[in-house]
Design a protein around this motif. Sequence first.
Motif, PDB file in Angstrom:
ATOM      1  N   GLY A 112       1.775 -32.985 -85.832  1.00 46.19           N
ATOM      2  CA  GLY A 112       0.820 -32.825 -84.733  1.00 46.19           C
ATOM      3  C   GLY A 112       0.129 -34.137 -84.401  1.00 46.19           C
ATOM      4  N   THR A 113      -0.283 -34.866 -85.418  1.00 45.52           N
ATOM      5  CA  THR A 113      -0.918 -36.175 -85.217  1.00 45.52           C
ATOM      6  C   THR A 113       0.059 -37.150 -84.566  1.00 45.52           C
ATOM      7  N   ARG A 114       1.303 -37.124 -85.002  1.00 45.94           N
ATOM      8  CA  ARG A 114       2.313 -38.009 -84.402  1.00 45.94           C
ATOM      9  C   ARG A 114       2.557 -37.671 -82.930  1.00 45.94           C
ATOM     10  N   ILE A 115       2.585 -36.390 -82.616  1.00 47.84           N
ATOM     11  CA  ILE A 115       2.773 -35.975 -81.221  1.00 47.84           C
ATOM     12  C   ILE A 115       1.616 -36.490 -80.370  1.00 47.84           C
ATOM     13  N   ILE A 116       0.396 -36.297 -80.835  1.00 45.87           N
ATOM     14  CA  ILE A 116      -0.780 -36.765 -80.096  1.00 45.87           C
ATOM     15  C   ILE A 116      -0.752 -38.276 -79.946  1.00 45.87           C
ATOM     16  N   ASN A 117      -0.417 -38.988 -81.009  1.00 48.29           N
ATOM     17  CA  ASN A 117      -0.356 -40.451 -80.926  1.00 48.29           C
ATOM     18  C   ASN A 117       0.700 -40.912 -79.931  1.00 48.29           C
ATOM     19  N   GLU A 118       1.835 -40.215 -79.888  1.00 51.15           N
ATOM     20  CA  GLU A 118       2.885 -40.567 -78.935  1.00 51.15           C
ATOM     21  C   GLU A 118       2.417 -40.318 -77.500  1.00 51.15           C
ATOM     22  N   LEU A 119       1.733 -39.203 -77.276  1.00 50.13           N
ATOM     23  CA  LEU A 119       1.194 -38.925 -75.936  1.00 50.13           C
ATOM     24  C   LEU A 119       0.174 -39.996 -75.526  1.00 50.13           C
ATOM     25  N   LEU A 151       0.136 -26.988 -77.642  1.00 52.24           N
ATOM     26  CA  LEU A 151       0.691 -27.849 -78.681  1.00 52.24           C
ATOM     27  C   LEU A 151       0.845 -27.008 -79.938  1.00 52.24           C
ATOM     28  N   ALA A 152       2.068 -26.891 -80.412  1.00 50.78           N
ATOM     29  CA  ALA A 152       2.318 -26.116 -81.621  1.00 50.78           C
ATOM     30  C   ALA A 152       3.361 -26.821 -82.469  1.00 50.78           C
ATOM     31  N   VAL A 153       3.175 -26.721 -83.753  1.00 55.23           N
ATOM     32  CA  VAL A 153       4.136 -27.242 -84.711  1.00 55.23           C
ATOM     33  C   VAL A 153       4.611 -26.049 -85.543  1.00 55.23           C
ATOM     34  N   ASN A 154       5.899 -25.966 -85.742  1.00 54.32           N
ATOM     35  CA  ASN A 154       6.475 -24.891 -86.540  1.00 54.32           C
ATOM     36  C   ASN A 154       5.699 -24.747 -87.846  1.00 54.32           C
ATOM     37  N   ASP A 155       5.315 -23.520 -88.181  1.00 53.13           N
ATOM     38  CA  ASP A 155       4.497 -23.318 -89.379  1.00 53.13           C
ATOM     39  C   ASP A 155       5.207 -23.715 -90.671  1.00 53.13           C
TER      40      ASP A 155
END
Length: 106
Positions: A17-24, A5-9
Amino acid sequence: YILYLAVNDQIRSQGYGTRIINELRHLYPEDSLALDVEQPNPQAANNQQRLRRLKFYRRNGFFPTPKLFKEEKVTFQVLATNKKINQRKIDKAFEWFSWPLGWLIQ
């Protein structure tokens, strides 16, 4: 299992990142999400980064598990969204990802 899991710096620390985890979590409500992080190590050049990652995942509902694995010079710890994980499922995931042909033998 979240392999990476990576978000463009350039847009990091804006909640992506939190939104990605919440969506998963929304997509897989019955499953425990699992991933691995480099274990903190005061001798590691990137220890501060390791500590920040661990803090981020803890803040987003991941718990450390007893599952550790070593890869060359780094020890990784598996984190999961359930305090208790099915060790057999985690081991099967690692078998699937094993190189070179782990995914073919499943």
